[in-house]
Write an enzyme that holds these catalytic residues in place. Structure first.
Site, mmCIF file in Angstrom:
data_model
loop_
_atom_site.group_PDB
_atom_site.id
_atom_site.type_symbol
_atom_site.label_atom_id
_atom_site.label_comp_id
_atom_site.label_asym_id
_atom_site.label_seq_id
_atom_site.Cartn_x
_atom_site.Cartn_y
_atom_site.Cartn_z
ATOM 1 N N ASN A 104 -45.986 -23.464 -36.688
ATOM 2 C CA ASN A 104 -47.261 -22.761 -36.763
ATOM 3 C C ASN A 104 -48.418 -23.629 -37.222
ATOM 4 O OD1 ASN A 104 -45.524 -22.485 -39.188
ATOM 5 N ND2 ASN A 104 -47.346 -21.606 -40.109
ATOM 6 N N CYS A 148 -51.337 -18.750 -43.805
ATOM 7 C CA CYS A 148 -50.473 -18.241 -44.872
ATOM 8 C C CYS A 148 -50.541 -19.125 -46.118
ATOM 9 C CB CYS A 148 -49.026 -18.164 -44.382
ATOM 10 S SG CYS A 148 -48.802 -17.095 -42.954
#
Length: 389
Positions: free
Chosen positions: A149, A324
């Site tokens: 990611n 995140c």
């Protein structure tokens, strides 16, 4: 506003939103109810499940709806490990997994499980030789993400699956949250994973929707206990509107996948050339062989937050590595695993493309980024004016 942070989340498509609203308005009954409205809601749920199973080349009964990628990943790690302690308590994963994998694995370590973390090379790719060496008779689970990611590295999932199934009894889980809808993701016999995690809001669907899907019947412990919904593996009233909207988003993503992939690859290559012209001031983390929709790079001796703010002032939204972890002050675990030179560790920027981006977005980004670099890197001013004006 130009939005280039699609790996953090995507804007829901109008078709998906319309589907969600229509189901909420007309099929709001509990799908577990036995009256007519409940049966209608359950029929819609079954249809959504069947559509996703068809896309993934598995059976309907092996598709479970969740609240998103984090729950799916937790379910895979904790559910499989705890259900198969009779086989062993050894787990293999990589150093660059999503926190929803790493934190779940860490919690198992506190319960006495042994974990091996695979290294990655400069391109962010694991070594199949190391995986082979780490596999043991008591290995119960291997979890390897398909696409990273933060910098887009693509792992050799097919080869890893073949190796794992030949050399061990371990279940093979793949976090496909960042790859589904951009690259082919499905079960393919012994050369495919045993479990796959997907998330709706990464494919222009809704937040709060996802699935965990299986290749075959598996021994797995449920994390949520109660009424026994979702084949007894995930209790709680199933969110039918989210499930149907997810199936809608998945169908659209698959239909447009090849077209979008070509578009993303074009932008990826164009920006790689553009960034290379900045010389030693830019270090590109992503590679040409990586996922086409993610491009990460770092600016020497600058913090990523400064770059983000400067670009945002020009109505361009990007992120520092993963959303995140971008609010944390410490260096990303992915950046650490890549062994990047210290001067480049703080200035990592991630561009991630989505179905709603256009060629003009890329043109505007290049223009804005050049202006930002002129402002922030004084010693580059003359070179940049010569090369980019």
């Amino acid at each position: 506003m130009i939005y280039l942070d699609n790996s953090a989340t995507t804007k829901p498509l109008k078709e998906v939103l319309n589907t969600f609203v229509q189901v909420n308005e007309s099929f709001y009954a509990n799908p577990s109810s036995i009256h007519g409205a409940g049966v209608e809601a359950n029929t819609l749920l079954d249809r959504a499940r069947s559509q996703l199973a068809e896309i993934l080349h598995t059976e309907d009964r092996f598709v479970l709806f969740t609240a998103g990628g984090t729950e799916s990943n937790n379910f895979a790690i904790l559910g499989v490990a705890k259900a198969n302690t009779h086989k062993g308590k050894h787990i293999i994963t990589t150093k660059i997994e999503h926190p929803s994998i790493l934190e779940a694995v860490k919690s198992l370590q506190h319960e006495g499980y042994e974990v091996d973390y695979l290294d990655v090379d400069e391109a962010g790719v694991i070594s199949l030789k190391e995986l082979d060496e780490k596999l043991r008779k008591d290995t119960v689970l291997v979890s390897i993400m398909h696409v990273n990611n933060e910098m887009g590295a693509i792992q050799p999932i097919k080869e890893a699956a073949k190796l794992i199934h030949e050399k061990s009894r371990a279940a093979f889980h793949v976090d496909a949250v960042q790859s589904f809808g951009k690259l082919p993701v499905f079960f393919n016999g012994e050369e495919g994973p045993d479990l796959i995690s997907l998330s709706g809001h990464k494919i222009h669907g809704l937040k709060g929707s996802g699935i965990i899907a299986f290749r075959k019947k598996m021994n797995i412990v449920p994390l949520l206990l109660g009424g026994g919904q979702e084949l007894g593996l995930r209790s709680g009233t199933v969110a039918v509107p989210q499930a149907v909207a997810l199936a809608k988003a998945a169908r659209i993503a698959i239909e447009k996948m090849d077209e979008n992939r070509l578009k993303y690859r074009k932008w990826h290559e164009e920006l790689m050339v553009f960034l290379a012209d900045f010389g030693e001031h830019i270090h590109i983390l992503s590679t040409k062989s990586g996922a086409p929709h993610i491009l990460s790079f770092s600016v020497k001796d600058l913090k990523g937050e400064i770059l983000i703010n400067a670009l945002q002032a020009r109505d361009i939204l990007v992120s520092t590595s993963s959303a995140c972890s971008s609010k944390q002050k410490k260096t990303s675990h992915v950046v650490e695993a890549l062994n990047i030179v210290p001067n480049y560790k703080k200035g990592v920027i991630r561009l991630s493309f989505g179905a709603l981006n256009t060629d003009q977005d890329i043109v505007e980004f290049k223009k804005a980024f050049t202006e930002v670099m002129k402002e922030l890197k004084g010693e580059l001013k003359n070179d940049l004016e010569r090369n980019f004006n």
